[in-house]
Design an enzyme around this catalytic site. Structure first.
Site, PDB file in Angstrom:
ATOM      1  N   SER A  98       0.832  -1.195   0.000  1.00  0.00           N
ATOM      2  CA  SER A  98       0.000   0.000   0.000  1.00  0.00           C
ATOM      3  C   SER A  98       0.875   1.256   0.000  1.00  0.00           C
ATOM      4  CB  SER A  98      -0.944  -0.034   1.210  1.00  0.00           C
ATOM      5  OG  SER A  98      -1.955   0.938   1.090  1.00  0.00           O
ATOM      6  N   ASP A 115      -9.386  -5.625  -3.840  1.00  0.00           N
ATOM      7  CA  ASP A 115      -8.884  -4.521  -3.030  1.00  0.00           C
ATOM      8  C   ASP A 115      -9.947  -3.436  -2.947  1.00  0.00           C
ATOM      9  OD1 ASP A 115      -7.455  -2.500  -1.804  1.00  0.00           O
ATOM     10  OD2 ASP A 115      -5.644  -2.830  -2.983  1.00  0.00           O
ATOM     11  N   HIS A 173      -6.941  -6.153   0.460  1.00  0.00           N
ATOM     12  CA  HIS A 173      -5.900  -5.126   0.408  1.00  0.00           C
ATOM     13  C   HIS A 173      -4.606  -5.561   1.083  1.00  0.00           C
ATOM     14  CE1 HIS A 173      -4.082  -1.231   0.058  1.00  0.00           C
ATOM     15  NE2 HIS A 173      -3.983  -1.103   1.369  1.00  0.00           N
TER      16      HIS A 173
END
Length: 253
Positions: A94, A197, A227
């Protein structure tokens, strides 16, 4: 208390001459990357998992930090690995992936692995963060963002359920800055994206791929993970995919 301490602590495992800088995500902690780090260490790689400023403590502490603080942490992580490794690969989840991309634009890395790196965030509220911060200091994460896509037991993880809005504004600025410089990246890249996600819009990986197509990046989609790709149901396969990429850098032995 001991479990929480372990979840938020940085970690380091010594291995060969290829060092992996593991960078966790926005409002997360090293716990997101530890399992991947342990797998890579068992395969012989040197691993250094950092904790970004303001993370692993409280949302109030995180509210005092900004993109500039997190980039300094990432640069320091590279410097630490360079003490013993002649090759350093940034591996980020991320925002950690965004930081890896940032390091690559500075020419500090020999390779990058991004896992659900953001170019476009899925939560529409993020688009109005500057306006929202006029009224509130923290926002809660949508329930869909808190729950991984895997139905089975998930490894322990320390993460904030409240996000400082100022931090979100800073993250958006970081995304814009990195996106504008992607074309300057020259190192090999593995870009991974989860289909399920709900935090980062999956089109993000296509944006990155297009901007760094001159390095022929490897792009891999994961069909069953959410995610937090490093802790999802495909986590073991993810570790092996990273290992496969790292093997490209062992020709100097």
């Amino acid at each position: 208390m001991e479990l929480q301490k372990r979840l938020v602590e940085p970690f380091h495992f010594s291995g060969n001459h290829v060092g992996c800088l593991l960078i966790h995500g926005f409002s997360g902690s090293p716990s997101e990357m530890r399992l991947l780090g342990e797998r890579l260490a068992k395969l012989g790689w040197t691993v250094h998992g950092i904790r970004l400023s303001g993370h692993g403590t409280t949302p109030e502490e995180m509210a005092k930090t900004r993109w500039e603080d997190w980039t300094k942490d990432a640069v320091a992580g590279v410097a630490e690995l360079r003490k013993t490794c002649d090759t350093v690969i940034g591996v980020g989840l991320s925002m950690g992936g965004l930081l890896a991309l940032h390091l690559a634009t500075l020419g500090l890395l020999d390779g990058i692995v991004t896992l659900n790196a953001p170019m476009v965030l899925a939560d529409r509220r993020t688009r109005y963060a500057k306006l929202i911060r006029l009224f509130i200091t923290f926002i809660g994460k949508p329930k869909s963002h808190r729950v991984a896509a895997a139905p089975e037991s998930i490894p322990e993880r320390f993460v904030y359920e409240r996000i400082p809005v100022d931090g979100l504004v800073s993250l958006n600025r970081g995304i814009r800055q990195v996106r504008s410089k992607l074309s300057s990246i020259t190192c090999p890249a593995l870009l991974m994206q989860s289909r399920k996600d709900f935090t980062v819009n999956p089109e993000s990986v296509q944006i990155i791929q297009e901007q760094i197509k001159h390095v022929n990046p490897i792009v891999h989609y994961w069909e069953k993970s959410g995610h937090i790709l490093t802790l999802g149901r495909e986590r073991e396969e993810v570790a092996l995919k990273v290992h496969e990429f790292l093997q490209k850098f062992t020709t100097r032995d």
